[in-house]
Design a protein around this motif. Structure first.
Motif, short mmCIF file in Angstrom:
data_model
loop_
_atom_site.label_atom_id
_atom_site.label_comp_id
_atom_site.label_asym_id
_atom_site.label_seq_id
_atom_site.Cartn_x
_atom_site.Cartn_y
_atom_site.Cartn_z
N GLU A 17 0.83 -1.21 0.00
CA GLU A 17 0.00 0.00 0.00
C GLU A 17 0.87 1.26 0.00
O GLU A 17 0.54 2.25 -0.67
CB GLU A 17 -0.92 -0.02 1.21
CG GLU A 17 -2.03 -1.06 1.12
CD GLU A 17 -2.77 -1.24 2.44
OE1 GLU A 17 -3.91 -1.74 2.41
OE2 GLU A 17 -2.19 -0.90 3.50
N SER A 18 1.98 1.21 0.73
CA SER A 18 2.90 2.35 0.75
C SER A 18 3.50 2.60 -0.63
O SER A 18 3.66 3.75 -1.07
CB SER A 18 4.01 2.11 1.77
OG SER A 18 3.52 2.10 3.07
N LEU A 19 3.86 1.52 -1.29
CA LEU A 19 4.42 1.64 -2.63
C LEU A 19 3.40 2.20 -3.60
O LEU A 19 3.70 3.10 -4.40
CB LEU A 19 4.92 0.27 -3.10
CG LEU A 19 5.55 0.20 -4.49
CD1 LEU A 19 6.74 1.14 -4.59
CD2 LEU A 19 5.99 -1.23 -4.80
N ALA A 20 2.18 1.71 -3.52
CA ALA A 20 1.11 2.21 -4.39
C ALA A 20 0.86 3.69 -4.11
O ALA A 20 0.63 4.49 -5.03
CB ALA A 20 -0.16 1.39 -4.18
N PHE A 21 0.91 4.08 -2.83
CA PHE A 21 0.70 5.48 -2.45
C PHE A 21 1.78 6.37 -3.06
O PHE A 21 1.50 7.43 -3.60
CB PHE A 21 0.69 5.60 -0.93
CG PHE A 21 0.54 7.01 -0.43
CD1 PHE A 21 -0.72 7.59 -0.31
CD2 PHE A 21 1.65 7.76 -0.07
CE1 PHE A 21 -0.85 8.90 0.14
CE2 PHE A 21 1.53 9.07 0.38
CZ PHE A 21 0.26 9.64 0.49
#
Length: 434
Positions: A282-286
């Motif tokens: 999720e952090s990478l997608a953000f």
């Protein structure tokens, strides 16, 4: 290239000597051909190098480009012709007068890109001008790719120098469009792409090459409104590569002191911050402003960038580590085939009409030895060597294949190997094809 030279050795009256630091590799290429000889060769061994060049009438250097000058200086001293498939460096260009004085040919850029691109471009330009046409625009595209049936999630595997792929596009690209010079910095390069349709093969995306402007003079196109050269990739590749650029993973300007022992995840999160309350994914997608189930994240999953796989490189740059990761994933397997795609789009005025000539070349590899890259780089160099040895090329000095007595016979003979262009011509009215 080696096979071609051996096939023509009897008629040419020559012996083909193949040298490699690993003699067994040279032996495998030469086989038991009576006109071939395999030797161990180390370019840094001055005595061995000069003895080898002394015995040769012509040297073909397929060494890494930065090593060509070591060979070129000895070829000049020992009066031996030289052929390479690499771009002419400033150092090589500086040998032009001395090579002319020594009655030598130092022919460079006689592979595929550079090489076939130069030759096919000049043939088109001179043919159109011979009809009385005035050229107004020229675009050229080329890509060394994996064949569609061998494609992975990325549509890409290493079929040529991996390092060049990692560093592709660094710096600022420049080209002419609409009569003005345009600049495209590296951080925007892979987000400014265009679609290119190659008949019978499919649609590709193209990103600008570093410097198209220098080809205005090289191709005698100083008065055209547009000159643009670009690299082809399968759709979706550039968006993901742009993510690498934005994260900083392609940077080769510094070393990471503790790179050995880092995991892929450690490496990735050295460049982005985990978001409170979010998972790694999720952090990478953000950070990338992408959907978790979108194409970019799927491509990253394919590479295992969120895994605990360890890196074994000491004090490596980000680009070194990215290359390390990709070399483990973009492997060219035994049953894979590669593909080289090239297209030129030339617009010109003739008889009061605006016309567009589109020439496309697609070559697929036959097997692991006769790859498309091997064919399209090796055959032009081999054919050029044959014509030099036969005395058919009269020019002297540091040359590239943009003059007719060099490019015409090479292009003609390449047709026998099915390396040729198919053409379409259109009338253009108010910016639209008719």
């Amino acid at each position: 290239m080696i096979q071609y030279l051996l096939d023509h050795a009897v008629d040419g009256g020559w012996e083909v000597v193949v040298g490699d630091m690993q003699a067994e590799l040279a032996i495998a290429k030469v086989g038991d051909h009576p006109q071939g000889r395999a030797v161990r060769f180390d370019v840094m061994d001055e005595t061995l190098r000069r003895d080898s060049i002394t015995q040769a009438d012509l040297v073909i250097s397929l060494l890494p480009p930065h090593m060509h000058m070591i060979v070129a200086k000895d070829c000049l001293t020992l009066k031996t012709h030289l052929v390479t498939a690499s771009y002419v460096s400033d150092e090589m260009a500086a040998l032009n007068d001395a090579a002319k004085a020594a009655d030598l040919i130092f022919l460079n850029e006689v592979g595929v890109d550079p090489g076939i691109d130069h030759m096919s471009t000049m043939e088109m330009i001179e043919r159109v001008r011979g009809l009385g046409g005035k050229i107004t625009s020229f675009r050229s595209y080329c890509g060394a790719l994996v064949a569609p049936e061998s494609a992975n999630e990325w549509g890409y595997k290493f079929t040529w120098a991996p390092r060049n792929v990692i560093l592709a596009g660094q710096g600022t690209a420049r080209y002419r469009r609409g009569g003005s010079i345009k600049y495209l910095p590296y951080q925007r390069l892979f987000s400014r792409i265009e679609e290119v349709e190659v008949p019978g093969t499919g649609t590709f995306e193209a990103y600008a090459n570093r410097d198209s402007v220098k080809y205005l003079k090289l191709y005698t196109l100083e008065d055209v409104q547009t000159l643009y050269r670009a690299t082809l990739r399968y759709p979706g590749y550039c968006k993901m590569w742009d993510a690498f650029v934005q994260m900083g993973l392609t940077d080769s300007s510094y070393k990471i002191p503790d790179s050995e022992g880092m995991t892929y995840r450690d490496f990735l999160f050295s460049f982005i911050n985990p978001q409170p309350g979010l998972s790694d994914r999720e952090s990478l997608a953000f950070f990338l402003d992408e959907f978790q189930d979108g194409e970019v994240l799927r491509k990253l999953d394919h590479l295992g960038l969120l895994s605990d796989t360890r890196i074994t490189l000491k004090e490596a740059s980000p680009a070194d580590i990215l290359e390390y990761i990709l070399l483990h994933k973009w492997v060219f397997e035994d049953d894979d085939t590669d593909m080289v795609v090239m297209q030129h789009q030339l617009e010109y005025e003739l008889d009061g009409m605006q016309r567009k000539l589109v020439a496309s070349m697609v070559d697929k590899g036959r097997d692991q030895n006769h790859t498309a890259i091997s064919r399209t780089v090796g055959l032009p160099a081999a054919i050029a060597a044959k014509h030099i040895l036969a005395g058919n090329i009269k020019s002297r000095g540091v040359l590239i294949p943009i003059v007719q007595d060099i490019y015409a016979p090479i292009l003609k003979e390449l047709e026998a190997f099915d390396i040729c262009f198919t053409e379409q011509e259109f009338l253009v009215r108010a910016g639209e094809l008719v």
